[in-house]
Write an enzyme that holds these catalytic residues in place. Structure first.
Site, mmCIF file in Angstrom:
data_model
loop_
_atom_site.group_PDB
_atom_site.id
_atom_site.type_symbol
_atom_site.label_atom_id
_atom_site.label_comp_id
_atom_site.label_asym_id
_atom_site.label_seq_id
_atom_site.Cartn_x
_atom_site.Cartn_y
_atom_site.Cartn_z
ATOM 1 N N SER A 301 0.769 -1.049 0.047
ATOM 2 C CA SER A 301 0.101 0.003 0.143
ATOM 3 C C SER A 301 0.839 1.181 0.006
ATOM 4 C CB SER A 301 -0.991 0.168 0.978
ATOM 5 O OG SER A 301 -1.973 0.960 1.162
ATOM 6 N N ASP A 312 9.746 5.434 -10.380
ATOM 7 C CA ASP A 312 9.470 5.751 -11.624
ATOM 8 C C ASP A 312 10.183 7.382 -12.147
ATOM 9 O OD1 ASP A 312 7.515 4.018 -12.149
ATOM 10 O OD2 ASP A 312 5.828 5.300 -12.079
ATOM 11 N N LYS A 326 -0.818 -4.367 -2.990
ATOM 12 C CA LYS A 326 -1.925 -3.803 -2.734
ATOM 13 C C LYS A 326 -2.219 -2.491 -3.382
ATOM 14 C CE LYS A 326 -4.797 -2.396 1.254
ATOM 15 N NZ LYS A 326 -4.991 -1.033 0.604
#
Length: 444
Positions: A301, A312, A326
């Site tokens: 999460s 990224d 998740k």
């Protein structure tokens, strides 16, 4: 027109307006105008069953209890993370996000109808007793957990400090279930821990994303800089076995390392309120020193949001093993009787548009824990989102890239905890090698 007749018409008008308001309100809440007839038939079926149970069940029933059970059953049929919290549990949840609650210190889920440990929380009774991720809890004291709800299990494991509870655990590699006698304690989850690994190289461990995680991280980074002559040469950010927590805190943690205006995470859901974008805000940013983020199958999460954003934006190298996966957002909705609803309302996506739901974050460099028993290194020993009943797939449906294997490199000297943790040593290796490579590349 007589006063009496006029009064009747007014009363009828009021009644009509009231009925209209009720139907409009109900329709707005259900968002089901196209399928209203079918929905009302289903509700009628539910009320029929409730009436039969109240009238004919062998013993008198507590209406609120069976309504609570019905609501919980409805939510658990959706996905592993939606749930109903009775007033007592809802109150405990609000306390838990502040970092203090009474119990054992275990993050749990349901897998194949069995209560299963996602991860123990550091420095808690469960962690100290040796409870591990993937352990199946067969009994809590004398009560079998087969088909027990998470809420019921949590209620049984919570309790006053000093009271005892016995968990019967089955783990791959054990010949038979093993009993773990535990003593409940006040669980004070320290969100952020930190230390200096070597001259100029800092280490920050985020155990869980709570209300003050951002503040605690800022203090930790400031202290590490002061301890190392005013600046850092590199940082290991440890998110292993971090089960997540508050979305806004994940965003704020990432903001320390990501330039202003850059996207950190965005969410997509059915309602307008579920479509959100979180960009890095103006504020103090960390210098562009190299960062290694450690993750494993217990990273879920909020910790995956941070790892995915840094990966990224090429702000950090992600090291370790595949994360939990998740990729959904739960909204906490308070209800009228002080109970609460935890409902999955959106999926979240990393800045490049990746949904990690049931996939997880794939590390740039895969490094296994060498200090784990062989049974825990097997693929089947790692519990992830995709293993949970009723989990939903990621939106793009792409497969998880195969994990890469790495060879062992020399370790540097540090304290006992670090010397026994191969992944931290590898992260420190990489940071030092990074610095050496920059020096070599600048040489004439």
């Amino acid at each position: 027109m007589s006063v009496r007749n006029k009064g009747k018409k007014v009363a009828l008008l009021v009644a009509a307006v009231t009925v209209l308001a009720v139907f409009i309100g109900t329709g707005a809440q259900r968002r089901c105008s196209a399928q209203g007839a079918n929905d009302y038939e289903s509700i009628e079926l539910f009320t029929d069953v409730l009436a039969i149970v109240k009238k004919s069940y062998v013993e008198e029933v507590d209406t609120k209890k069976i309504i609570y059970g019905a609501i919980n059953g409805m939510l658990t049929s959706l996905d592993p993370h939606s749930s109903f919290m009775p007033p007592e549990m809802y109150k405990e949840m609000k306390i838990e996000t502040k970092g203090s609650f009474g119990g054992l210190g275990i993050e749990i889920t349901i897998k194949d109808g069995l209560l299963t440990v996602i991860s123990p929380i550091e420095d808690t009774p469960a962690f100290k007793a040796g409870i591990k991720a993937g352990d199946q809890i067969l009994k809590i004291d004398d009560k079998f957990t087969k088909d027990m709800t998470i809420m019921d299990a949590v209620k049984r494991m919570r309790g006053p400090k000093g009271t005892k509870v016995v968990l019967t655990i089955f783990r791959e590699g054990l010949d038979k279930p093993k009993e773990f006698p535990l003593v409940r304690d006040v669980i004070q989850v320290k969100s952020v821990k930190y230390k200096t690994l070597d001259d100029g190289f800092g280490y920050v461990r985020v155990a869980q994303f709570q209300e003050k995680t951002d503040e605690d991280l800022a203090k930790a980074l400031n202290t590490l800089r002061q301890d190392n002559g005013g600046s850092l040469r590199g940082l290991v950010l440890d998110l292993r076995n971090d089960p997540g927590g508050l979305l806004d805190q994940a965003v704020r943690v990432a903001e320390h390392f990501i330039d202003e205006g850059q996207l950190i995470v965005y969410t997509e859901g059915r309602e307008k309120e579920s479509k959100m974008r979180f960009n890095s805000r103006k504020g103090t940013k960390e210098p562009s020193y190299p960062i290694v983020v450690l993750i494993n199958s217990g990273s879920a999460s909020a910790s995956e949001i941070v790892a995915g954003a840094l990966q990224d934006h090429k702000r950090a190298v992600i090291m370790g093993t595949q994360s939990f996966g998740k990729g959904s957002v739960q909204t906490i909705i308070p209800l009228s009787d002080n109970s609460g609803l935890r409902l999955t309302t959106a999926r979240y996506y990393t800045p490049s548009g990746r949904s990690i739901q049931a996939k997880g974050i794939t590390p740039d460099i895969t490094v296994e824990r060498l200090d784990l028993p062989a049974t825990e290194k097997k693929e089947g020993a790692h519990l992830r989102e995709k293993d949970l009943e009723n989990h939903f797939e990621t939106a793009d449906g792409k497969d998880v890239p195969a994990e890469k294997k790495e060879e062992k490199l020399p370790a540097y000297k540090s304290d006992e905890q670090v010397k026994g943790d191969y992944q931290i040593l590898r992260a420190l290796d990489l940071l030092k090698g990074w610095e050496i490579f920059k020096k070599v590349s600048k040489a004439p």
